[in-house]
Scaffold this motif. Sequence first.
Motif, PDB file in Angstrom:
ATOM      1  N   ARG A  32      38.941   1.212  18.012  1.00  0.00           N
ATOM      2  CA  ARG A  32      38.085   1.106  16.820  1.00  0.00           C
ATOM      3  C   ARG A  32      36.617   0.593  17.105  1.00  0.00           C
ATOM      4  O   ARG A  32      35.710   1.163  16.513  1.00  0.00           O
ATOM      5  N   ILE A  33      36.924  -0.487  18.018  1.00  0.00           N
ATOM      6  CA  ILE A  33      35.493  -1.212  18.287  1.00  0.00           C
ATOM      7  C   ILE A  33      34.825  -0.368  19.463  1.00  0.00           C
ATOM      8  O   ILE A  33      33.572  -0.342  19.411  1.00  0.00           O
ATOM      9  N   ARG A 118      25.116  -0.869  13.497  1.00  0.00           N
ATOM     10  CA  ARG A 118      26.017  -1.515  14.262  1.00  0.00           C
ATOM     11  C   ARG A 118      26.803  -2.298  13.462  1.00  0.00           C
ATOM     12  O   ARG A 118      28.084  -2.540  13.464  1.00  0.00           O
ATOM     13  N   LEU A 119      25.986  -2.838  12.410  1.00  0.00           N
ATOM     14  CA  LEU A 119      26.814  -4.054  11.373  1.00  0.00           C
ATOM     15  C   LEU A 119      27.820  -3.315  10.825  1.00  0.00           C
ATOM     16  O   LEU A 119      28.831  -3.656  10.274  1.00  0.00           O
ATOM     17  N   ALA A 120      27.011  -2.146   9.941  1.00  0.00           N
ATOM     18  CA  ALA A 120      27.915  -1.255   9.079  1.00  0.00           C
ATOM     19  C   ALA A 120      29.119  -0.720   9.779  1.00  0.00           C
ATOM     20  O   ALA A 120      30.305  -0.950   9.292  1.00  0.00           O
ATOM     21  N   ARG A 121      29.053  -0.406  11.106  1.00  0.00           N
ATOM     22  CA  ARG A 121      30.490   0.025  11.686  1.00  0.00           C
ATOM     23  C   ARG A 121      31.165  -0.822  12.316  1.00  0.00           C
ATOM     24  O   ARG A 121      32.361  -0.850  12.148  1.00  0.00           O
ATOM     25  N   LEU A 122      30.796  -2.124  12.379  1.00  0.00           N
ATOM     26  CA  LEU A 122      31.744  -3.285  12.563  1.00  0.00           C
ATOM     27  C   LEU A 122      32.561  -3.679  11.205  1.00  0.00           C
ATOM     28  O   LEU A 122      33.812  -3.966  11.386  1.00  0.00           O
ATOM     29  N   LEU A 123      31.837  -3.506  10.138  1.00  0.00           N
ATOM     30  CA  LEU A 123      32.635  -3.628   8.979  1.00  0.00           C
ATOM     31  C   LEU A 123      33.687  -2.609   8.753  1.00  0.00           C
ATOM     32  O   LEU A 123      34.773  -2.850   8.428  1.00  0.00           O
ATOM     33  N   ALA A 124      33.262  -1.471   9.077  1.00  0.00           N
ATOM     34  CA  ALA A 124      34.503  -0.394   9.087  1.00  0.00           C
ATOM     35  C   ALA A 124      35.535  -0.545   9.846  1.00  0.00           C
ATOM     36  O   ALA A 124      36.872  -0.624   9.692  1.00  0.00           O
ATOM     37  N   ALA A 125      35.172  -1.009  10.997  1.00  0.00           N
ATOM     38  CA  ALA A 125      36.402  -1.337  12.171  1.00  0.00           C
ATOM     39  C   ALA A 125      37.081  -2.471  11.433  1.00  0.00           C
ATOM     40  O   ALA A 125      38.289  -2.712  11.732  1.00  0.00           O
ATOM     41  N   TYR A 127      37.782  -3.336   8.356  1.00  0.00           N
ATOM     42  CA  TYR A 127      38.572  -2.772   7.482  1.00  0.00           C
ATOM     43  C   TYR A 127      39.924  -2.225   8.082  1.00  0.00           C
ATOM     44  O   TYR A 127      40.969  -2.327   7.515  1.00  0.00           O
ATOM     45  N   SER A 128      39.658  -1.261   8.954  1.00  0.00           N
ATOM     46  CA  SER A 128      40.633  -0.807   9.618  1.00  0.00           C
ATOM     47  C   SER A 128      41.704  -1.551  10.241  1.00  0.00           C
ATOM     48  O   SER A 128      42.942  -1.343  10.222  1.00  0.00           O
ATOM     49  N   SER A 165      37.223   4.635  10.853  1.00  0.00           N
ATOM     50  CA  SER A 165      36.794   3.059  11.288  1.00  0.00           C
ATOM     51  C   SER A 165      35.488   2.916  12.178  1.00  0.00           C
ATOM     52  O   SER A 165      35.191   2.076  12.278  1.00  0.00           O
ATOM     53  N   GLN A 166      35.079   4.068  12.667  1.00  0.00           N
ATOM     54  CA  GLN A 166      33.847   4.176  13.623  1.00  0.00           C
ATOM     55  C   GLN A 166      32.731   4.487  12.715  1.00  0.00           C
ATOM     56  O   GLN A 166      31.472   4.479  13.360  1.00  0.00           O
TER      57      GLN A 166
END
Length: 179
Positions: A32-33, A118-125, A127-128, A165-166
Amino acid sequence: AIFPPQNPVVRLAGNRSHLLFLMLLLAGASVRIIGIDRGRSEFHPPGRSAPAFYHFHPDENLVVDAALAPFTPANPPITGYGMLPSYLLRGAMEAAVVLAGWDEPDLSDPRSEYPVFRLARLLAAIYSIGTLCIVWVLGKKLFGSMAALVAVGLVAFAPGAIQQSQFHIVDGLFLFLST
């Protein structure tokens, strides 16, 4: 004794299931990361001082744009995705401004665009990865350790869950909250 001594086989199986869960969680978190930086480039388009950042998911752009739009809670921007993902991202960006010393996010500035996504995608990761933990707890409580491990393995390596998640889209947050 009030409580009978625990069977060593049961105790060993319980410890093994926790170890296997941690291994699945680590593997699920890593896939995910890994995609958080997707879209970053070293190419400098003519007239731009920062490298280009390429967007792959149109829904992510809409959620991020809604989070950066000036609004009041009584008058949020119109979006077909609801405001919770945008509120969460906006809160994380405000925290980054205060705690990490970020400049105010502005997507028209190429240097600010990449950190916001990048921050938005980190949040999504996050959550997942949280979904994996909830699946483990629910599965173990309702069906036992082996069923929980199978469920976590299915969610950890499901292509749709990894893709969601990405990118900071509504689906990953919905899965987390509905689970």
